[in-house]
Scaffold this active site. Sequence first.
Site, PDB file in Angstrom:
ATOM      1  CB  CYS A 168      40.425  37.561  40.491  1.00 40.31           C
ATOM      2  SG  CYS A 168      38.630  37.377  40.278  1.00 40.31           S
ATOM      3  CD1 TRP A 169      39.399  35.636  33.626  1.00 34.44           C
ATOM      4  CD2 TRP A 169      40.938  37.134  33.071  1.00 34.44           C
ATOM      5  NE1 TRP A 169      39.356  35.789  32.253  1.00 34.44           N
ATOM      6  CE2 TRP A 169      40.301  36.710  31.890  1.00 34.44           C
ATOM      7  CE3 TRP A 169      41.951  38.095  32.970  1.00 34.44           C
ATOM      8  CZ2 TRP A 169      40.636  37.201  30.626  1.00 34.44           C
ATOM      9  CZ3 TRP A 169      42.284  38.579  31.719  1.00 34.44           C
ATOM     10  CH2 TRP A 169      41.637  38.125  30.566  1.00 34.44           C
TER      11      TRP A 169
END
Length: 367
Positions: free
Chosen positions: A97-98
């Site tokens: 993810c980020w």
Amino acid sequence: MADLPVSADYRRLFLDEAVFMDLRSPGEFAHGAFPGATSLPLMTDEERAQVGTCYKQRGQDAAIALGHRLVAGDERERRVAAWCEFARRHPQGYLYCWRGGLRSQTVQQWLADEGIVYPRIEGGYKALRRFLLEELAHSLQQARLVLVSGRTGTGKTRVIHALQGALDLEGMARHRGSSFGHLPEPQPSQIDFENAVSIAFLQQLARRSGPVVLEDEGRLIGRLALPENLRQHMQQAPLLVVEEPLEERVAVILDDYINDLGARYALRHGTVEGPALHRARLLEGLDGIRKRLGGARHQALRATMEQAFDLQHSRGDPQVHRGWIRELLEAYYDPMYSYQLAQRDGTELFRGNRQQVVDYARSQLFC
């Protein structure tokens, strides 16, 4: 959760051309991603915005609870099924993810609950992106760059494709680098382009010895800017200069921008809309250099180009484009090349036609 695999070997991931499951929202993915990444978001852009607002107003626990309510029931089952399918098709892949936080940890656990143990990237997209920015700077300190230069139409890209030690910046940018270089396919985002360039250098330096050969480019390739540190190194790199007679250059432009580009537009947009878009794009390119051409010359060239497209349509003969191509080379591109070459600081290693430049590079640079 603690027993699930995590990887931080970013170099090996890119050298091995790893496949990634990108769990960020579609908007985040569109802003920038990596080659080999597939967007399979945990949340939509709207859901992510709602969770972010909740986090700011009510804190992490409330935001997590909202996320679980938003991604629940049939929608959760549908998304889990897509992640499972991807993981089974790409058992050697990774998810992120980020920042490698709650989103990727949650999906990693949901996959584990389905019996699939899938590794997560430590630090997520942000860490991978930081690694590539730092790695490009490191690669440029290690690499010996050599530029393939020459007037428009000498076939510099053909030289690049003939050399195994070369990188195709225009290919990565999905643009042919001139006012007329728009392809039917859209260009990548600036971040995607920078990521691809860094990965290409990383892989090239790991797999091959010798210099890295690049086509001489300006600051921009279409709407994409070269990374500034790469541009500065290119400014000082030695040159291989390709020379071809004018009529050969006209033939190259005809083949690349009329025959090949026209076929690509037709393939992507159909045999009716494709030729119309091809024509419109080339006329737009001419309009884009109107000021440099001067009003009278621009109008004359535009009329000649339109007439050539009309004749090509009626006769099926692309050779009718030779006139405006020749005039544009002599009146616009050749004077511009002379000016740009004078701005280069690098020394000239060799000058010759395409085949001679290829032979020189193979025998002298990669021996």
